[in-house]
Design a protein around this motif. Structure first.
Motif, PDB file in Angstrom:
ATOM      1  N   GLN A  87      -2.710  -8.368  -1.216  1.00 35.75           N
ATOM      2  CA  GLN A  87      -1.366  -7.868  -1.444  1.00 35.75           C
ATOM      3  C   GLN A  87      -1.072  -6.714  -0.496  1.00 35.75           C
ATOM      4  O   GLN A  87      -1.908  -5.828  -0.306  1.00 35.75           O
ATOM      5  N   GLN A  88       0.100  -6.717   0.103  1.00 35.73           N
ATOM      6  CA  GLN A  88       0.514  -5.643   1.005  1.00 35.73           C
ATOM      7  C   GLN A  88       1.012  -4.445   0.200  1.00 35.73           C
ATOM      8  O   GLN A  88       1.553  -4.614  -0.898  1.00 35.73           O
ATOM      9  N   PRO A  89       0.851  -3.236   0.736  1.00 35.61           N
ATOM     10  CA  PRO A  89       1.395  -2.055   0.056  1.00 35.61           C
ATOM     11  C   PRO A  89       2.922  -2.156  -0.077  1.00 35.61           C
ATOM     12  O   PRO A  89       3.577  -2.808   0.726  1.00 35.61           O
ATOM     13  N   ALA A  90       3.441  -1.480  -1.081  1.00 31.79           N
ATOM     14  CA  ALA A  90       4.892  -1.480  -1.301  1.00 31.79           C
ATOM     15  C   ALA A  90       5.595  -0.681  -0.206  1.00 31.79           C
ATOM     16  O   ALA A  90       5.056   0.319   0.297  1.00 31.79           O
ATOM     17  N   LEU A  91       6.763  -1.128   0.158  1.00 27.92           N
ATOM     18  CA  LEU A  91       7.583  -0.432   1.144  1.00 27.92           C
ATOM     19  C   LEU A  91       7.798   1.016   0.702  1.00 27.92           C
ATOM     20  O   LEU A  91       8.136   1.285  -0.442  1.00 27.92           O
ATOM     21  N   HIS A 134       0.993   5.571   3.950  1.00 32.56           N
ATOM     22  CA  HIS A 134      -0.207   4.936   4.503  1.00 32.56           C
ATOM     23  C   HIS A 134      -1.298   5.976   4.746  1.00 32.56           C
ATOM     24  O   HIS A 134      -2.446   5.797   4.358  1.00 32.56           O
ATOM     25  N   HIS A 135      -0.948   7.084   5.416  1.00 37.32           N
ATOM     26  CA  HIS A 135      -1.940   8.131   5.646  1.00 37.32           C
ATOM     27  C   HIS A 135      -1.264   9.483   5.841  1.00 37.32           C
ATOM     28  O   HIS A 135      -0.099   9.560   6.195  1.00 37.32           O
ATOM     29  N   PHE A 136      -2.054  10.514   5.573  1.00 33.74           N
ATOM     30  CA  PHE A 136      -1.609  11.900   5.693  1.00 33.74           C
ATOM     31  C   PHE A 136      -2.798  12.672   6.243  1.00 33.74           C
ATOM     32  O   PHE A 136      -3.890  12.600   5.685  1.00 33.74           O
ATOM     33  N   TYR A 137      -2.602  13.385   7.356  1.00 38.18           N
ATOM     34  CA  TYR A 137      -3.692  14.118   8.005  1.00 38.18           C
ATOM     35  C   TYR A 137      -3.360  15.588   8.163  1.00 38.18           C
ATOM     36  O   TYR A 137      -2.213  15.941   8.426  1.00 38.18           O
ATOM     37  N   PHE A 138      -4.386  16.431   8.016  1.00 40.26           N
ATOM     38  CA  PHE A 138      -4.312  17.858   8.326  1.00 40.26           C
ATOM     39  C   PHE A 138      -5.122  18.112   9.586  1.00 40.26           C
ATOM     40  O   PHE A 138      -6.220  17.553   9.730  1.00 40.26           O
ATOM     41  N   CYS A 139      -4.638  18.989  10.450  1.00 47.59           N
ATOM     42  CA  CYS A 139      -5.457  19.543  11.523  1.00 47.59           C
ATOM     43  C   CYS A 139      -6.141  20.774  10.952  1.00 47.59           C
ATOM     44  O   CYS A 139      -5.484  21.605  10.320  1.00 47.59           O
ATOM     45  N   GLN A 166      -7.378   3.025  -2.590  1.00 40.73           N
ATOM     46  CA  GLN A 166      -6.687   1.747  -2.388  1.00 40.73           C
ATOM     47  C   GLN A 166      -5.277   1.740  -2.979  1.00 40.73           C
ATOM     48  O   GLN A 166      -4.417   1.003  -2.513  1.00 40.73           O
ATOM     49  N   SER A 167      -5.019   2.547  -3.977  1.00 46.59           N
ATOM     50  CA  SER A 167      -3.684   2.603  -4.587  1.00 46.59           C
ATOM     51  C   SER A 167      -2.763   3.589  -3.886  1.00 46.59           C
ATOM     52  O   SER A 167      -1.544   3.459  -3.971  1.00 46.59           O
ATOM     53  N   LEU A 168      -3.344   4.601  -3.230  1.00 45.26           N
ATOM     54  CA  LEU A 168      -2.529   5.700  -2.724  1.00 45.26           C
ATOM     55  C   LEU A 168      -2.484   5.821  -1.216  1.00 45.26           C
ATOM     56  O   LEU A 168      -1.640   6.520  -0.683  1.00 45.26           O
ATOM     57  N   GLY A 169      -3.401   5.218  -0.516  1.00 45.61           N
ATOM     58  CA  GLY A 169      -3.427   5.344   0.939  1.00 45.61           C
ATOM     59  C   GLY A 169      -4.566   6.227   1.406  1.00 45.61           C
ATOM     60  O   GLY A 169      -5.534   6.457   0.686  1.00 45.61           O
TER      61      GLY A 169
END
Length: 146
Positions: free
Chosen positions: A3-7, A11-16, A51-54
């Motif tokens: 199943q594809q993630p919902a629109l 997908h991802h969140f990054y900190f430097c 897997q549920s949140l990214g």
């Protein structure tokens, strides 16, 4: 077929981060307790996935920028909040933060952001504000704007 993630889901969140090794240890001390698994850890970036949140990740700040301090109330990122499923989870998580001697901004308590909003706030090694909150769903704002 998977199943594809919902629109619209993240997908991802990054900190430097300024101290890559210290930040890996910091985030790996609690992200698994929030359902994340480290899937990548190399000399440039580390990634944890739920897997549920990214994905959540950190990457090394460029050398010429690593001494610049994060300012929470300047333009840009303010804070990141994860969900808990009960007040007890927030309290138990707070105990972990205290045990690890992390900088607590606000101990667990009720807030008036919603009819029920219970949260703890803490900082990462670079001063990024983090939160674990219990807010039962479905949630509707008291201040609807039409």
């Amino acid at each position: 077929m998977s199943q594809q993630p919902a629109l619209g889901t993240i997908h991802h969140f990054y900190f430097c981060v300024s101290d890559y090794k210290k930040s890996i240890e910091f985030y790996d001390s609690f992200l698994p307790k929030l359902g994340y698994k480290m899937i990548r850890n190399n000399d440039r970036y580390s990634t944890w996935v739920n897997q549920s949140l990214g994905q959540f990740g950190i990457t090394k700040a460029k050398e010429e920028y690593k001494d610049i301090q994060h300012t929470r109330y300047a333009v840009g990122y303010h804070h990141l909040a994860w969900n808990a499923t009960s007040k007890e989870e927030v309290d138990k998580f707070y105990e972990l933060l205290v045990e690890k001697n992390y900088k607590i901004l606000d101990a667990p308590k009720d807030y008036n952001y919603a009819p029920v909003y219970y949260a703890v706030f803490w900082e990462d090694p670079d001063g990024f504000k983090l939160e674990l909150c219990y807010v039962p769903f479905p949630y509707e704002s008291e201040n609807k704007q039409e």
